[in-house]
Design a protein around this motif. Structure first.
Motif, PDB file in Angstrom:
ATOM      1  N   ASN A  53      -4.937 -40.542  -1.497  1.00 27.29           N
ATOM      2  CA  ASN A  53      -6.056 -41.419  -1.866  1.00 27.29           C
ATOM      3  C   ASN A  53      -5.776 -42.810  -1.314  1.00 27.29           C
ATOM      4  O   ASN A  53      -4.867 -42.976  -0.496  1.00 27.29           O
ATOM      5  CB  ASN A  53      -6.274 -41.423  -3.391  1.00 27.29           C
ATOM      6  CG  ASN A  53      -5.023 -41.801  -4.148  1.00 27.29           C
ATOM      7  OD1 ASN A  53      -4.331 -42.757  -3.795  1.00 27.29           O
ATOM      8  ND2 ASN A  53      -4.708 -41.052  -5.195  1.00 27.29           N
ATOM      9  N   ASP A  54      -6.502 -43.810  -1.776  1.00 29.52           N
ATOM     10  CA  ASP A  54      -6.340 -45.170  -1.250  1.00 29.52           C
ATOM     11  C   ASP A  54      -4.992 -45.806  -1.571  1.00 29.52           C
ATOM     12  O   ASP A  54      -4.626 -46.801  -0.951  1.00 29.52           O
ATOM     13  CB  ASP A  54      -7.449 -46.081  -1.797  1.00 29.52           C
ATOM     14  CG  ASP A  54      -8.795 -45.772  -1.184  1.00 29.52           C
ATOM     15  OD1 ASP A  54      -8.833 -45.106  -0.137  1.00 29.52           O
ATOM     16  OD2 ASP A  54      -9.813 -46.199  -1.761  1.00 29.52           O
ATOM     17  N   SER A  55      -4.266 -45.250  -2.529  1.00 31.28           N
ATOM     18  CA  SER A  55      -3.020 -45.901  -2.912  1.00 31.28           C
ATOM     19  C   SER A  55      -1.774 -45.018  -2.846  1.00 31.28           C
ATOM     20  O   SER A  55      -0.677 -45.516  -3.062  1.00 31.28           O
ATOM     21  CB  SER A  55      -3.147 -46.492  -4.315  1.00 31.28           C
ATOM     22  OG  SER A  55      -3.382 -45.462  -5.254  1.00 31.28           O
ATOM     23  N   TYR A  69       4.672 -42.561  -1.854  1.00 22.61           N
ATOM     24  CA  TYR A  69       4.621 -43.943  -1.391  1.00 22.61           C
ATOM     25  C   TYR A  69       3.381 -44.618  -1.948  1.00 22.61           C
ATOM     26  O   TYR A  69       2.267 -44.142  -1.735  1.00 22.61           O
ATOM     27  CB  TYR A  69       4.603 -43.952   0.138  1.00 22.61           C
ATOM     28  CG  TYR A  69       4.470 -45.319   0.765  1.00 22.61           C
ATOM     29  CD1 TYR A  69       5.497 -46.239   0.686  1.00 22.61           C
ATOM     30  CD2 TYR A  69       3.318 -45.668   1.459  1.00 22.61           C
ATOM     31  CE1 TYR A  69       5.380 -47.485   1.277  1.00 22.61           C
ATOM     32  CE2 TYR A  69       3.193 -46.908   2.053  1.00 22.61           C
ATOM     33  CZ  TYR A  69       4.232 -47.813   1.956  1.00 22.61           C
ATOM     34  OH  TYR A  69       4.110 -49.048   2.546  1.00 22.61           O
ATOM     35  N   ASN A  70       3.565 -45.722  -2.660  1.00 19.23           N
ATOM     36  CA  ASN A  70       2.461 -46.490  -3.210  1.00 19.23           C
ATOM     37  C   ASN A  70       2.085 -47.541  -2.166  1.00 19.23           C
ATOM     38  O   ASN A  70       2.853 -48.476  -1.918  1.00 19.23           O
ATOM     39  CB  ASN A  70       2.877 -47.134  -4.531  1.00 19.23           C
ATOM     40  CG  ASN A  70       1.746 -47.856  -5.201  1.00 19.23           C
ATOM     41  OD1 ASN A  70       1.120 -48.727  -4.611  1.00 19.23           O
ATOM     42  ND2 ASN A  70       1.492 -47.501  -6.449  1.00 19.23           N
ATOM     43  N   THR A  71       0.920 -47.400  -1.546  1.00 12.40           N
ATOM     44  CA  THR A  71       0.548 -48.270  -0.430  1.00 12.40           C
ATOM     45  C   THR A  71       0.347 -49.737  -0.835  1.00 12.40           C
ATOM     46  O   THR A  71       0.751 -50.620  -0.071  1.00 12.40           O
ATOM     47  CB  THR A  71      -0.698 -47.735   0.301  1.00 12.40           C
ATOM     48  OG1 THR A  71      -1.779 -47.629  -0.614  1.00 12.40           O
ATOM     49  CG2 THR A  71      -0.419 -46.389   0.924  1.00 12.40           C
ATOM     50  N   PRO A  72      -0.238 -50.058  -1.990  1.00  8.37           N
ATOM     51  CA  PRO A  72      -0.392 -51.473  -2.330  1.00  8.37           C
ATOM     52  C   PRO A  72       0.937 -52.197  -2.606  1.00  8.37           C
ATOM     53  O   PRO A  72       1.090 -53.362  -2.261  1.00  8.37           O
ATOM     54  CB  PRO A  72      -1.257 -51.474  -3.594  1.00  8.37           C
ATOM     55  CG  PRO A  72      -1.949 -50.165  -3.604  1.00  8.37           C
ATOM     56  CD  PRO A  72      -1.000 -49.209  -2.929  1.00  8.37           C
TER      57      PRO A  72
END
Length: 176
Positions: A53-55, A69-72
């Protein structure tokens, strides 16, 4: 923007600015020393990534297991990096060769030096199982992937297995 997996973690490439950015901090690094050096290895050889998803990006490493992996934030949590074999020379964990997405938050993990596993992203737990009737200690799974039709393919000990969406069973595929 483009996510890139490397031998040193995950980078974000901005196509417009033509620049790389890396925020990759492992919150539970594997602790073992390379014999006679006192060095803790810090490389994370990203093999395959799945943008959930986005994060969240899920990935596998030969050297560090399965990761989230947490993108933000750039924070990384590793799973299945437990030491399976420890000698004075080196410490070996699960070698996760590839993985396939079965459904949102469910992954089939191909593990070379252990049993195949289903990983639940919600509970962050793995359930190990044997693919064949033979109870091999090491199943030697070399490849797991999804194709464009949603089928899951698994290559293990020279045999190719396939699961059709909705079937939830792996079938042997005979290749003439």
């Amino acid at each position: 923007k483009l996510w890139i997996g490397s031998y040193h973690g995950i980078y974000l490439f901005d196509k417009k600015k033509k620049s790389f950015e890396q925020r990759f901090e492992v919150i539970n690094p594997r602790r073992y020393l390379i014999a006679d050096t006192g060095v803790i290895p810090t490389h994370y050889d990203i093999q395959k990534m799945d943008v959930a998803n986005d994060s969240i990006i899920w990935f596998n490493c030969w050297t560090a297991g399965f990761g989230k992996y947490n993108t933000p934030t750039g924070k990384v949590k590793l799973f299945l990096q437990d030491t399976r074999l420890s000698t004075p020379v080196r410490s070996i964990g699960f070698v996760i060769t590839k993985f396939a997405r079965l459904s949102p938050d469910k992954y089939l993990l191909g593990i070379y030096d252990g049993k195949t596993a289903l990983f639940d992203g919600q509970t962050e737990k793995a359930q190990f199982f044997t693919v064949t009737n033979n109870d091999y200690g090491e199943e030697q799974t070399r490849y797991v992937t999804n194709d464009r039709q949603g089928n899951v393919w698994l290559l293990q000990r020279g045999l190719l297995y396939m699961a059709v969406p909705g079937d939830h069973q792996l079938h042997t595929v005979k290749i003439p």
